[in-house]
Scaffold this active site. Structure first.
Site, mmCIF file in Angstrom:
data_model
loop_
_atom_site.group_PDB
_atom_site.id
_atom_site.type_symbol
_atom_site.label_atom_id
_atom_site.label_comp_id
_atom_site.label_asym_id
_atom_site.label_seq_id
_atom_site.Cartn_x
_atom_site.Cartn_y
_atom_site.Cartn_z
ATOM 1 N N ARG A 89 47.082 24.011 32.978
ATOM 2 C CA ARG A 89 46.015 24.744 32.057
ATOM 3 C C ARG A 89 46.928 25.701 31.304
ATOM 4 O O ARG A 89 48.327 25.621 31.539
ATOM 5 C CB ARG A 89 45.374 25.685 33.040
ATOM 6 C CG ARG A 89 46.085 26.512 33.950
ATOM 7 C CD ARG A 89 45.234 27.792 34.415
ATOM 8 N NE ARG A 89 46.050 28.643 35.517
ATOM 9 C CZ ARG A 89 46.902 29.461 35.121
ATOM 10 N NH1 ARG A 89 47.312 29.634 33.967
ATOM 11 N NH2 ARG A 89 47.765 30.130 36.179
ATOM 12 N N PHE A 95 47.538 35.382 40.116
ATOM 13 C CA PHE A 95 47.262 35.248 41.411
ATOM 14 C C PHE A 95 45.857 34.729 41.885
ATOM 15 O O PHE A 95 45.118 35.135 40.983
ATOM 16 C CB PHE A 95 47.497 36.656 42.235
ATOM 17 C CG PHE A 95 46.951 36.852 43.649
ATOM 18 C CD1 PHE A 95 47.782 35.979 44.594
ATOM 19 C CD2 PHE A 95 45.637 37.177 43.920
ATOM 20 C CE1 PHE A 95 47.364 36.073 46.023
ATOM 21 C CE2 PHE A 95 45.384 37.255 45.252
ATOM 22 C CZ PHE A 95 46.047 36.710 46.246
ATOM 23 N N HIS A 96 45.784 33.777 42.643
ATOM 24 C CA HIS A 96 44.441 33.474 43.418
ATOM 25 C C HIS A 96 44.358 33.671 44.632
ATOM 26 O O HIS A 96 45.257 33.483 45.471
ATOM 27 C CB HIS A 96 44.063 31.938 42.964
ATOM 28 C CG HIS A 96 43.845 31.745 41.662
ATOM 29 N ND1 HIS A 96 43.301 32.298 40.746
ATOM 30 C CD2 HIS A 96 44.782 30.735 40.908
ATOM 31 C CE1 HIS A 96 43.636 31.662 39.441
ATOM 32 N NE2 HIS A 96 44.450 30.720 39.383
ATOM 33 N N ILE A 159 41.120 34.035 32.160
ATOM 34 C CA ILE A 159 40.871 32.690 31.436
ATOM 35 C C ILE A 159 41.836 31.730 31.473
ATOM 36 O O ILE A 159 42.946 32.286 30.435
ATOM 37 C CB ILE A 159 39.723 32.775 30.401
ATOM 38 C CG1 ILE A 159 38.540 33.345 30.847
ATOM 39 C CG2 ILE A 159 39.420 31.504 29.810
ATOM 40 C CD1 ILE A 159 37.652 33.720 29.860
ATOM 41 N N GLY A 160 41.990 30.584 31.706
ATOM 42 C CA GLY A 160 43.010 29.621 31.613
ATOM 43 C C GLY A 160 42.427 28.207 31.611
ATOM 44 O O GLY A 160 41.764 27.684 32.780
ATOM 45 N N LEU A 172 38.100 30.018 35.015
ATOM 46 C CA LEU A 172 38.197 31.683 34.959
ATOM 47 C C LEU A 172 38.316 31.889 36.509
ATOM 48 O O LEU A 172 37.980 31.314 37.374
ATOM 49 C CB LEU A 172 37.107 32.359 34.229
ATOM 50 C CG LEU A 172 35.690 31.905 35.047
ATOM 51 C CD1 LEU A 172 35.189 32.726 36.049
ATOM 52 C CD2 LEU A 172 34.549 32.146 33.704
ATOM 53 N N CYS A 189 49.512 36.961 34.141
ATOM 54 C CA CYS A 189 49.266 36.337 32.688
ATOM 55 C C CYS A 189 50.323 36.663 31.554
ATOM 56 O O CYS A 189 49.988 36.207 30.457
ATOM 57 C CB CYS A 189 47.864 36.777 32.228
ATOM 58 S SG CYS A 189 46.564 36.079 33.308
#
Length: 236
Positions: A89, A95-96, A159-160, A172, A189
């Site tokens: 992407r 981070f997730h 958003i990526g 997102l 980001c």
């Protein structure tokens, strides 16, 4: 004229890599829907477009086409207990983790006659609608080159996206009740001097991912002019 149908895959709390695999199966299904066999047999009942919803079950740092961490930085992040994943992407490292809503729309922009920049603006618009539904009227999108949804100088939703042959993937990441301390170990980001926030912090109360799903999907239908249909994973 009937509205376009879009499948909804609700994965729940799963590893980030599992959400990526489900997304790739949806991309393959969208590509197959363009082929010579499209519309034959039972496959015609399945919408060609999808949106994959999940909550990362474990912490992970992911980066796009730019901003991969160096060896020392990667080792430090792993030492904190997070996995590291390269994602196809746009964008830098972010981070997730638990408490975050990941939404991966798989849409055919060619059939929708929708430019990529307008699609990204659509993702921002649906999150802004969601924020208004939740009482966050101050949420805003910033002009390019910034993306995402912000509260002041703090990013609420990143958003990526990736777009191959006009079919989108990734999407997102909306912080609902995310542990924001994970962002302190990176430059989220790639934006120096910017903060990160969550729905829970901004609303002053705990907001779980499950509480956000229905208003999110309502906003999705409005922005992308579609009817959402619950579906099983096409790989199952």
């Amino acid at each position: 004229m009937s509205r376009r149908a879009v499948r909804v895959l609700r994965l729940g709390a799963v590893p980030y890599a599992e959400a990526l695999r489900a997304q790739e199966r949806c991309v393959a299904a969208a590509r197959a829907a363009r082929g010579p066999a499209a519309g034959r047999g039972g496959a015609e009942a399945l919408p060609a477009e999808s949106v994959v919803l999940s909550e990362p079950a474990q912490p992970v740092y992911a980066w796009g086409l730019r901003g991969a961490p160096g060896a020392a930085a990667a080792a430090a992040l792993r030492a904190r207990g997070a996995a590291l994943v390269a994602a196809r992407r746009g964008g830098h490292i972010t981070f997730h983790g638990p408490g975050q809503l990941l939404a991966f729309p798989v849409l055919d922009l060619r059939r929708r006659r929708l430019p990529l920049r307008a699609y990204v603006a659509g993702l921002e618009a649906l999150v802004l609608r969601l924020c208004r539904r939740l009482g966050l009227g101050a949420a805003r999108a910033l002009p390019p080159p910034f993306t995402g949804v912000w509260m002041g100088d703090s990013k609420l939703c990143a958003i990526g996206v990736h777009c191959g042959n006009h079919i989108t993937s990734h999407g997102l990441a909306l912080n609902c009740c995310t542990d924001l301390s994970w962002f302190e170990h990176i430059v989220p980001c790639g934006l120096e001097g910017k903060g990160v926030t969550s729905l829970s912090r901004e609303l002053g109360q705990h907001v779980a991912v499950s509480q956000v799903l229905e208003p999110f999907l309502d906003s999705f239908q409005e922005v992308f002019d579609c009817t959402l249909v619950s579906s099983e994973d096409p790989g199952d």
